[in-house]
Design a protein around this motif. Structure first.
Motif, PDB file in Angstrom:
ATOM      1  N   VAL A  38      15.163   4.871   2.966  1.00 53.06           N
ATOM      2  CA  VAL A  38      16.272   5.825   2.893  1.00 53.06           C
ATOM      3  C   VAL A  38      15.745   7.058   2.175  1.00 53.06           C
ATOM      4  CG1 VAL A  38      18.579   6.310   2.006  1.00 53.06           C
ATOM      5  CG2 VAL A  38      18.017   4.005   2.808  1.00 53.06           C
ATOM      6  N   LYS A  39      15.876   8.214   2.808  1.00 51.85           N
ATOM      7  CA  LYS A  39      15.416   9.445   2.163  1.00 51.85           C
ATOM      8  C   LYS A  39      16.406  10.574   2.410  1.00 51.85           C
ATOM      9  CE  LYS A  39      12.357  10.982   5.942  1.00 51.85           C
ATOM     10  NZ  LYS A  39      10.960  11.363   6.277  1.00 51.85           N
ATOM     11  N   LYS A  40      16.423  11.513   1.479  1.00 45.37           N
ATOM     12  CA  LYS A  40      17.331  12.654   1.563  1.00 45.37           C
ATOM     13  C   LYS A  40      16.648  13.804   2.283  1.00 45.37           C
ATOM     14  CE  LYS A  40      18.396  14.490  -2.346  1.00 45.37           C
ATOM     15  NZ  LYS A  40      19.040  14.689  -3.664  1.00 45.37           N
ATOM     16  N   LEU A  41      17.372  14.445   3.210  1.00 46.45           N
ATOM     17  CA  LEU A  41      16.854  15.594   3.943  1.00 46.45           C
ATOM     18  C   LEU A  41      17.329  16.864   3.244  1.00 46.45           C
ATOM     19  CD1 LEU A  41      17.453  14.439   7.641  1.00 46.45           C
ATOM     20  CD2 LEU A  41      15.468  14.033   6.167  1.00 46.45           C
ATOM     21  N   GLU A  42      16.468  17.462   2.468  1.00 44.77           N
ATOM     22  CA  GLU A  42      16.829  18.638   1.676  1.00 44.77           C
ATOM     23  C   GLU A  42      17.262  19.794   2.577  1.00 44.77           C
ATOM     24  OE1 GLU A  42      17.188  18.772  -1.424  1.00 44.77           O
ATOM     25  OE2 GLU A  42      16.172  16.958  -2.139  1.00 44.77           O
ATOM     26  N   GLY A  43      18.398  20.408   2.222  1.00 50.11           N
ATOM     27  CA  GLY A  43      18.890  21.579   2.938  1.00 50.11           C
ATOM     28  C   GLY A  43      19.608  21.287   4.237  1.00 50.11           C
ATOM     29  N   MET A  44      19.626  20.024   4.684  1.00 46.70           N
ATOM     30  CA  MET A  44      20.229  19.703   5.979  1.00 46.70           C
ATOM     31  C   MET A  44      21.755  19.797   5.937  1.00 46.70           C
ATOM     32  SD  MET A  44      19.777  19.042   9.126  1.00 46.70           S
ATOM     33  CE  MET A  44      18.018  18.627   9.217  1.00 46.70           C
ATOM     34  N   ALA A  45      22.382  19.419   4.816  1.00 50.18           N
ATOM     35  CA  ALA A  45      23.847  19.487   4.727  1.00 50.18           C
ATOM     36  C   ALA A  45      24.327  20.923   4.899  1.00 50.18           C
ATOM     37  CB  ALA A  45      24.316  18.917   3.390  1.00 50.18           C
ATOM     38  N   GLU A  46      23.665  21.853   4.236  1.00 50.70           N
ATOM     39  CA  GLU A  46      24.037  23.267   4.360  1.00 50.70           C
ATOM     40  C   GLU A  46      23.788  23.771   5.773  1.00 50.70           C
ATOM     41  OE1 GLU A  46      22.980  27.576   2.259  1.00 50.70           O
ATOM     42  OE2 GLU A  46      22.044  25.714   1.550  1.00 50.70           O
ATOM     43  N   LYS A  47      22.697  23.329   6.373  1.00 46.71           N
ATOM     44  CA  LYS A  47      22.368  23.743   7.737  1.00 46.71           C
ATOM     45  C   LYS A  47      23.422  23.269   8.731  1.00 46.71           C
ATOM     46  CE  LYS A  47      18.643  23.472  11.161  1.00 46.71           C
ATOM     47  NZ  LYS A  47      17.282  22.927  11.447  1.00 46.71           N
ATOM     48  N   LEU A  48      23.998  22.094   8.488  1.00 51.57           N
ATOM     49  CA  LEU A  48      25.016  21.543   9.382  1.00 51.57           C
ATOM     50  C   LEU A  48      26.414  22.082   9.088  1.00 51.57           C
ATOM     51  CD1 LEU A  48      23.874  17.800   9.548  1.00 51.57           C
ATOM     52  CD2 LEU A  48      23.512  19.593  11.261  1.00 51.57           C
ATOM     53  N   GLY A  49      26.554  22.901   8.037  1.00 50.16           N
ATOM     54  CA  GLY A  49      27.841  23.514   7.743  1.00 50.16           C
ATOM     55  C   GLY A  49      28.683  22.787   6.719  1.00 50.16           C
ATOM     56  N   TYR A  50      28.106  21.815   5.999  1.00 47.68           N
ATOM     57  CA  TYR A  50      28.857  21.101   4.966  1.00 47.68           C
ATOM     58  C   TYR A  50      28.738  21.844   3.642  1.00 47.68           C
ATOM     59  CZ  TYR A  50      29.049  17.292   8.328  1.00 47.68           C
ATOM     60  OH  TYR A  50      29.271  16.541   9.456  1.00 47.68           O
ATOM     61  N   GLU A  51      29.876  21.994   2.948  1.00 50.48           N
ATOM     62  CA  GLU A  51      29.898  22.764   1.711  1.00 50.48           C
ATOM     63  C   GLU A  51      29.271  22.012   0.542  1.00 50.48           C
ATOM     64  OE1 GLU A  51      33.915  23.882   1.021  1.00 50.48           O
ATOM     65  OE2 GLU A  51      34.044  25.183   2.787  1.00 50.48           O
TER      66      GLU A  51
END
Length: 328
Positions: free
Chosen positions: A223-236
């Protein structure tokens, strides 16, 4: 004088005795029948009015669960591929599973993969958001005990109104009603703690799902975190996590959507699965089985997650929890 007083007293006694006798004779005898029914008039009981709740009211039902209406937002119908004259609204609610495990009678279906409730509005129909919509897939299938989930529903109304009536009922016939003005909203409460499970597995520890000729296991490899992906997908807020898992004794030919996985962040909130293009998966790994990659977005950026896994092929209908710590 003494003799006169005695005679007056005797005359008075005879007079009053005669009056009492006359009055007694004037009263008719009342016959009583013990076999006749006795009618007792009761006071009319007041009917208690049902409470109607509003935005931000947390309503606990029994010792089982609680629900809070977070808000109702009107959406642009054309942006969501509806007719321009339609009134399209987004309803957000927070569902908390206080004490219900997978065997609770509220979970009506054998799979235990539904929350076990009915949810709807007057004069409206539920619409499944398009896969390109940011609200696609944001109705959580299952909220494990001790966690809560922010659920989002899109409805199309036939008649345009300024407020809506919402009914939330469960399979045990408990109903909660809300009356909400469209546009009214409050901040969802994501504070909480992640459940501690004594029966939880660890990362890399195989889960044995059957004891028959076709025994198979499931292993959460990483399990790993994708840095910056939440912002890229439009999540606040929150973060996107990549989960790699392997099913043994399964091939690409047998692959199907026979299992469900829910990710819980370190504040005790369930996340949503997001579908990202990932080249090379699923793939067969020699000597191990079928490996695939899944992606989830959470409400809070967490270094610790709890994964809930349910497999429809497992004859025991058992649920599994996997603890993942120190995520980088």
């Amino acid at each position: 004088m003494k003799r006169l007083a005695v005679m007056i007293t005797i005359s008075a006694m005879m007079f009053f005795a005669g009056c009492n006798k006359t009055e007694s004779a004037a009263q008719p005898d009342v016959e009583t029948d013990s076999n006749k029914p006795t009618i007792i008039l009761k006071e009319k009981e007041e009917v208690e009015e049902k409470t109607v709740y509003g935005v931000g009211d947390r309503v606990q039902v029994r010792e089982d669960y609680a629900v809070t209406l977070v808000g109702v937002t009107e959406l642009d119908p054309e942006e969501h591929q509806y007719d321009k004259d339609d009134q399209v609204i987004l309803i957000e609610l927070m569902f908390e599973n206080i004490s219900m495990d997978r065997d609770h009678p509220m979970y009506k279906l054998e799979s235990r993969q539904t929350n076990g409730y009915d949810f709807g509005i007057r004069d409206g129909s539920y619409m499944v958001p398009d896969s390109k919509s940011p609200y696609f897939g944001q109705t959580v299938k299952y909220t494990p005990v001790g966690t809560k989930s922010l659920q989002r529903y899109v409805y199309r109304k036939e008649n345009r109104e300024d407020s809506i009536e919402i009914a939330f009922g469960d399979y045990l016939n408990e109903s909660t009603e809300f009356n909400i003005k469209i546009g009214e909203h409050t901040a969802p409460d994501f504070d909480g703690t992640i459940p501690v499970r004594d029966d939880a597995y660890k990362l890399g520890e195989p889960l044995l799902l059957a004891k028959a000729k076709n025994d198979y296991t499931v292993t959460i490899d990483s399990v790993k975190k994708l840095e910056g992906m939440a912002e890229k997908l439009g999540y606040e807020s929150g973060a996107v996590y990549e989960v790699t898992l392997t099913h043994s004794n399964y091939s690409l030919e047998k692959m199907g959507n026979y299992f469900d996985m829910v990710v819980v962040d370190e504040k005790g909130n369930t996340g949503y699965q997001v579908f990202l293009k990932y080249e090379g998966y699923p793939r067969e790994v020699e000597g191990r089985g079928l490996q695939r990659v899944m992606h989830f977005v959470t409400h809070t950026d967490s270094e610790k997650l709890l994964l809930f896994y349910y497999d429809g092929y497992n004859p025991e209908k058992r649920s599994y929890f996997i603890e993942v710590e120190d995520i980088k």
